[in-house]
Design an enzyme around this catalytic site. Sequence first.
Site, PDB file in Angstrom:
ATOM      1  N   HIS A  31       0.683  -1.169  -0.097  1.00  0.00           N
ATOM      2  CA  HIS A  31      -0.014   0.149  -0.108  1.00  0.00           C
ATOM      3  C   HIS A  31       1.040   1.320   0.000  1.00  0.00           C
ATOM      4  CE1 HIS A  31      -3.503   2.534   0.051  1.00  0.00           C
ATOM      5  NE2 HIS A  31      -4.160   1.536   1.089  1.00  0.00           N
ATOM      6  N   ASP A  35     -10.866  -7.423 -18.589  1.00  0.00           N
ATOM      7  CA  ASP A  35     -10.950  -8.662 -19.525  1.00  0.00           C
ATOM      8  C   ASP A  35      -9.749  -9.057 -20.049  1.00  0.00           C
ATOM      9  OD1 ASP A  35     -11.918 -10.360 -21.141  1.00  0.00           O
ATOM     10  OD2 ASP A  35     -13.416  -8.970 -22.402  1.00  0.00           O
TER      11      ASP A  35
END
Length: 460
Positions: free
Chosen positions: A164, A403
């Site tokens: 992070h 995708d």
Amino acid sequence: MANSNSLVKVVEVCGVAPNPGSPDSATPDSLPLTLFDIRWLRFAPVQRLYFYEISSTDSILPKLKASLSLTLQHFLPLAGNLTWPQDSLKPILCYAKGDSVSLTVAESAANFGHLSSKYDLLRVQEYHHLVPQLEVSHERSAVMALQITVFPNQGFSIGTSMHHAVLDGKTSTSFLKSWAHICKHEELGSSSSLLPDELKPFYDRMVIQDLAELGALYSDQYQNMKGPNNRSLKVWNFQAPPESIRGTFKVCHAKIQKLRQYVMTRMAKKKQHDDSESSVLRLSTFSLACAYTWVCLVKAQEAKEDKTRLIFPVDCRSRLDPPIPATYFGNCIAGRLAIAETKGLLGEDGLVVAVSAIIEAIKSLDDGVLNGAENWVSRLCTVLSDRVVSIAGSNRFGVYETDFGWGIPKKVDLVSIDRTGAISLSDTNDGDGGLDVGLVLQKHYIEVFASLFAKGLENL
């Protein structure tokens, strides 16, 4: 039912290096950490899990590996390491030739349909062997680790672990979209690749102005935690409570509209009685979903505190002066704290109380995104020890646009909320403008929450 973790077999652990070919733009091999990065230095990695349903899984691994190498041309820092040399005031992110991203390839005999079901309740342990562990020591930390798990002739999952202090949710999901774009559009064996402008990372750190030297302040504060001169990069390790259950709950666009209308009606009535200005508040999808979930959670857990707090992230890219590109690589988020009286959240107008508190917190951005930022790290210990509901993710990340060429994900989950206790938000895979709410609670509480959440939406 068999333990899902016992059904996962590691086939290979390898390093995937950036393809030596040149990307379409210069990518730096080192980056200084900004104030927005350093504040997350000791936080546990953010882990996501993407499930894809396909009938034939024979050819996916070569394409995924090759396209990952090509994608890393544009994201060299993700193949690097975080260090904190003794002669450096701040930690450093650096990529050196030969560095690579750890990729675990595994095969699972677990029930793919169960694990990838959108709205089934799951034991938290069922995901743990589908996401990789990030290699972290006191002296050095990897930035990213990936895992591809094949469920033969059913589908596959991609698990990610991201540091992070290097990137926020917007950047991490943009990387996955970039990888997916290249995998979908490049022929196997190609040595170069292009990204559309909306995916090209922007690396210029000069756009983050730190006139108050907050980055140096945060570094000093971290060094003094169990210090002095504590330069450890070990992240804080929290664990989910025993017998915790993971759940995902949908709020469709039609229900968001009904929530909006309900709140507006209640606010209008309140305005008639007390001249409240609350009716002019902007009722965003984010505010409504957070508020509704917050109220349901407080009721399910039977909160006893006088006041309840909710902290949520705000993307600062468009809010800085001047604004910076949406594709800025790294962290650029600020937290805002909403506070409400618990009895108000539990009352008849609990949703209005929650929405008003969230909007009031958002209004504080008018004073500048860095207002109060000198306390961001020093308040961490208080936030971590006190009862605070937090929000992770965003319905604006578009995770279901990822995708790789085999269709959109069947399911995307933010795995790491089982350690942080946060509520996750994401878009949905049906594109109806609604969102998914994810959370992890002990069995009794999540069953009560699920009932409250469903009945509340039904009764609108």
